[in-house]
Design an enzyme around this catalytic site. Structure first.
Site, short mmCIF file in Angstrom:
data_model
loop_
_atom_site.label_atom_id
_atom_site.label_comp_id
_atom_site.label_asym_id
_atom_site.label_seq_id
_atom_site.Cartn_x
_atom_site.Cartn_y
_atom_site.Cartn_z
N ARG A 35 64.11 5.75 17.64
CA ARG A 35 62.97 6.05 18.52
C ARG A 35 63.02 5.24 19.81
NH1 ARG A 35 58.04 4.97 14.85
NH2 ARG A 35 59.46 3.32 14.27
N ASN A 53 58.95 9.33 13.93
CA ASN A 53 59.53 9.51 12.61
C ASN A 53 58.72 10.54 11.84
OD1 ASN A 53 61.51 7.60 13.01
ND2 ASN A 53 60.44 5.98 11.92
#
Length: 106
Positions: A35, A53
């Protein structure tokens, strides 16, 4: 009667062509800095959107920007950061939202 005022035509701003895509990245993509790395790459490319996620172990990215920049981000997502092992990137096309930032969502 002569015109006393000069009229100026207003030029329309040329808007660049923008698309929005959703990619679901599957494989070993959580707990490897995916990320944060994706967010940095998107910002470098001038892309807006977000990354998060998923509960199934995948990572979801929604990205909006010019097609060439989006292609570069997609190519990055197919490899990911060091430590990731991307098995598949599932794409879907979305309507443009006009967002002007990129964020990591939790």
């Amino acid at each position: 009667m002569a015109k006393r005022f000069v009229s100026r035509q207003q030029h329309q701003r040329i808007q660049p062509f923008v698309e929005r895509w959703r990619w679901v990245i599957e494989g070993r993509v959580q707990r490897v800095g995916f990320r944060a790395s994706c967010s940095r790459r998107a910002l470098d490319l001038g892309i807006s959107g977000w990354v998060r996620n998923q509960s199934d172990g995948s990572v979801e990215v929604q990205a909006e920007g010019p097609p060439l920049a989006l292609s570069e981000l997609r190519a990055w997502c197919e490899v990911g950061p060091p430590g990731a092992r991307v098995l598949r990137v599932k794409p879907s096309h979305l309507p443009v939202t006009g967002d002007d930032w990129f964020e990591v969502r939790y």
